[in-house]
Design an enzyme around this catalytic site. Structure first.
Site, PDB file in Angstrom:
ATOM      1  N   ASP A 208       0.815  -1.143  -0.081  1.00 21.37           N
ATOM      2  CA  ASP A 208       0.009   0.059   0.040  1.00 21.37           C
ATOM      3  C   ASP A 208       0.812   1.227   0.001  1.00 21.37           C
ATOM      4  OD1 ASP A 208      -2.584   1.258   0.298  1.00 21.37           O
ATOM      5  OD2 ASP A 208      -1.851   1.836   2.225  1.00 21.37           O
TER       6      ASP A 208
ATOM      7  N   GLU B 299      -0.648  18.367   7.030  1.00 14.79           N
ATOM      8  CA  GLU B 299      -0.418  19.324   6.102  1.00 14.79           C
ATOM      9  C   GLU B 299       0.195  20.690   6.731  1.00 14.79           C
ATOM     10  OE1 GLU B 299      -2.777  17.241   5.893  1.00 14.79           O
ATOM     11  OE2 GLU B 299      -2.774  15.793   4.320  1.00 14.79           O
TER      12      GLU B 299
ATOM     13  N   ALA C 133     -15.233  23.137   3.795  1.00 12.13           N
ATOM     14  CA  ALA C 133     -15.441  22.541   2.569  1.00 12.13           C
ATOM     15  C   ALA C 133     -16.193  23.506   1.570  1.00 12.13           C
ATOM     16  CB  ALA C 133     -16.468  21.402   2.653  1.00 12.13           C
TER      17      ALA C 133
ATOM     18  N   ARG D  87     -12.870  26.190   0.897  1.00 10.96           N
ATOM     19  CA  ARG D  87     -11.705  25.444   0.696  1.00 10.96           C
ATOM     20  C   ARG D  87     -10.470  26.136   0.822  1.00 10.96           C
ATOM     21  NH1 ARG D  87     -11.391  23.338  -5.135  1.00 10.96           N
ATOM     22  NH2 ARG D  87     -12.621  25.314  -5.487  1.00 10.96           N
TER      23      ARG D  87
ATOM     24  N   ASP E 132      -7.031  -2.041   3.752  1.00 11.33           N
ATOM     25  CA  ASP E 132      -6.036  -3.096   3.439  1.00 11.33           C
ATOM     26  C   ASP E 132      -6.462  -4.355   3.712  1.00 11.33           C
ATOM     27  OD1 ASP E 132      -4.504  -1.308   1.914  1.00 11.33           O
ATOM     28  OD2 ASP E 132      -3.478  -0.647   3.703  1.00 11.33           O
TER      29      ASP E 132
END
Length: 688
Positions: A316, A357, A385, A388, A528
């Site tokens: 992954d 971030e 949202a 943004r 996964d």
């Protein structure tokens, strides 16, 4: 619990004194277990050693009968003692392999304490001190600086620095936070700073520490398919040599040679493959133990064995090949803006951003010598949202960062009105698979932030090693093909699957398996889990989700995807060790057959004296010498079984030639030399 870092999982940093103490404890326990395992019910799974046990019992009965009748018991007594020693030595090899894992489990148990958890019992945050062992899945606890995480769980609120030395053996704390792929925490780790709220995911007795204890205790290890096949082969050889010995009894009667039943029974034991039978379990358990030294837990020997045969490795991308979150790598200034000013604006816009971030942008600025102190009376502008974008206001000053089109719209520019240099930077970042963020200061465009998936250090070199070992690497990601191709090129994988869903991962593994390939999968996320469960070797990252750890059959405590190289090497080493010692054992039996049989008959049949190439003195000395050699060779090979034959990435043909030369030829020569030396000793001192 903090001392667990000095346990088995921190063995590479353990002091010499502690290592000696542990070895002494393991040795003492192994000796005790060797006698406990004399119970024939425990030997039933090893037919060769059970046959030795039966003949030893018959020799013991014969010795007692000789005492009762007044006959000389000396010969039968020696045979009985050495046969019992053979069984004990075989048990010792298995016990010492088990003991090293049990010592690790004992170290974990010894360090466990009665932790008091801060259980949150209502919406107002009322905290009730509760013993950790009473926590159940679904409970929410508060863990503050200095507190130990009471059980496995997921962080639902907060961020903290966590010392995971108790699990990984590494002392450097790591950041754990709500959301993303760094939300899992493990019972027994310690919060160093800040606080977190944790939702417990493990019921009592089913925490990660509990499962670690169960996994490192190899006594209940299931046999692998190859082990079971080899056990059947050894049982078949035992039956064949039983027929041979019974035939010799008839041949002796026909030739007028009277053969002692105890002598024939001892001959039978000399000829059957006792060496590999006595070491087989130790080899498998030692393979699991060697993985522990690399901070990898295997749930079964089957997984270790499969890792040695795997052809394809699926990884992954996020959190496995790359770090879990995109990180800022550069800030490209707009025309007329100094690079330092653009970087300063990006940092100011990110000071209130608690995402990974946002923190990476601040870290980038700090690494370039800037200082990150929010102005007084500053007001954070959270991301939404709808807009943004996010940022910071301080009096008349304002800083914003966000999606390029959203920022351009905010400052009143159409997409085509952005400066050419800025548009070119945005295009370059997008083509490389990164994410561009525009930055403004006081309503003026000052630069573009480059966010990208950062490939973990050393990954490309390790994948090159895998390629040399003949293993094909495939990166699996949900990213678009452009991003996937960029990361694949940077990391050095052989192939990639982009825009992959959990169903796509599962389908790819099944396709590889349908072609006869063994597949290993590394992953850390809940998405996964199906693939990890389907793969022949499923390596889950310790920092991953609970679902991923439950689905895999191995857990990497260091969360290092390149660790699969060590996993493959340990698997191959286990297979090579088993093959080498099997070759040695069977070569031993062939040599003993041609060395001992003539010595038994040459006194009554002088013509066979020409075949007595070892010049053994008499049948009794020949058999006694072979029995002693049989017992001692098991002990001599225990260190090799535990350490393993060294793995070298060479072709199968070269490996076969090497093993036949060293262990095949060596297995033929060793009995001739060893039995002859022992024969001289036993006849010199009058034992036979």
């Amino acid at each position: 619990m903090t001392a667990i870092a000095d346990s088995h999982f921190g063995e590479k940093r353990r002091s010499a004194v502690a290592g000696t103490s542990l070895s002494s404890n393991v040795l003492l326990r192994a000796i005790q277990d060797s006698f406990v395992k004399l119970d024939p019910r425990r030997l039933a799974g090893n037919p060769v050693i059970l046959a030795v046990w039966i003949v030893a019992l018959l020799a013991t009965v014969s010795t007692v009968d000789d005492f009762r009748t007044g006959a000389s018991p000396w010969w039968a007594l020696q045979i009985a003692l050495w046969l019992w020693f053979t069984v004990v030595f075989a048990n010792f090899a298995e016990s010492i392999a088990e003991g090293r894992g049990k010592a690790a489990a004992d170290a974990l148990r010894a360090q466990r304490v009665d932790v008091k958890a801060k259980l949150i019992v209502d919406d107002q945050g009322l905290i009730v001190p509760t013993p950790a062992y009473k926590l159940v899945a679904g409970n929410v606890v508060m863990v503050e600086a200095g507190d130990m995480v009471p059980s496995d769980g997921e962080i639902i609120e907060g961020v903290a620095s966590v010392n995971e030395a108790a699990i990984t053996g590494e002392s450097a704390p790591v950041i754990r936070e709500a959301g993303g792929d760094r939300s899992a925490v493990t019972g027994g780790t310690t919060v160093v700073s800040d606080w977190i709220k944790v939702r417990i995911t493990a019921d009592p007795g089913n925490s990660f520490i509990d499962r670690m204890i169960a996994m490192v205790e190899g006594a209940e290890r299931r046999k692998t398919p190859n082990e079971m096949a080899l056990t059947v082969l050894l049982a078949g050889l035992t039956i064949i040599f039983l027929i041979v010995c019974v035939s010799l009894l008839g041949l002796g009667q026909y030739s007028g040679v009277k053969l002692d039943p105890i002598l024939l029974g001892a001959l039978f034991i000399c000829l059957i493959p006792t060496t590999i039978a006595g070491l087989l379990s130790a080899i498998g358990i030692a393979g699991m133990d060697r993985l522990l030294k690399f901070n990898v837990l295997a749930t079964s020997g089957r997984a270790v064995e499969a890792s040695g045969d795997c052809d394809t490795l699926l990884l992954d991308k996020t959190g496995t090949i790359t770090h879990g979150n995109r990180m800022a790598t550069e800030v490209i200034p707009a025309p007329g803006v100094r690079p330092e000013a653009a970087l300063q604006a990006a940092m100011m816009a990110s000071l209130a951003d608690e995402t990974a971030e946002g923190r990476s942008i601040v870290d980038l600025a700090l690494s370039r010598g800037l200082t990150g102190v929010p102005p007084k009376d500053s007001i954070p502008v959270p991301f939404s949202a709808t807009t943004r974008l996010s940022g910071l206001d301080a009096g008349k000053d304002s800083w914003r960062k966000g999606a390029v089109d959203a920022i351009l719209k905010m400052i009143g520019l159409a997409p085509g009105q952005a400066p050419a240099e800025v548009s070119a930077a945005v295009d370059r970042i997008a083509r490389s698979g990164g994410t561009p963020l525009a930055v403004t200061e006081n309503g003026v465009l000052v630069g573009v932030i480059h966010l990208k998936d950062v490939v973990k250090a050393g990954v490309k070199e390790r994948f090159a090693d895998l390629r040399r070992m003949g293993i094909r690497t495939v990166m699996i990601t949900g990213d678009n093909p452009v991003t996937a191709a960029a990361i694949a090129s940077e990391s050095g994988v052989d192939d990639f699957l982009a825009e992959a869903t959990p169903e796509d991962k599962l389908r790819l593994i099944r396709e590889e398996q349908s072609k006869g390939r063994l597949v290993a999968m590394c992953g850390d996320g809940s998405n996964d889990a199906p693939a990890l469960a389907q793969a022949d070797v499923g390596v889950a990252m310790q920092t991953g989700t609970q679902a991923a750890r439950e689905a895999g059959n191995m857990v990497d405590l260091d969360s290092d995807p390149t660790k699969v190289i060590e996993i493959v090497e340990v698997g191959k080493q286990m297979l090579i060790t088993r093959g080498a010692l099997t070759t040695f054992s069977i070569a031993n039996d062939v040599a003993k057959y041609f060395a001992i049989i003539p010595a038994i008959f040459f006194l009554q049949l002088p013509a066979l004296g020409a075949l007595n190439v070892m010049q053994l003195k008499n049948p009794h000395s020949a058999i006694l010498s072979a029995i002693i050699f049989n017992a001692l060779i098991i002990i001599a090979l225990v260190p090799l079984a535990l350490r393993g034959v060294r793995y070298r990435p060479i072709g199968a043909a070269r490996l076969l030639r090497r093993n036949l030369l060293i262990y095949g030829l060596g297995g033929i020569i060793a009995p001739f030399i060893g039995i002859k030396i022992i024969d001289v000793i036993v006849t010199t001192i009058g034992l036979a």
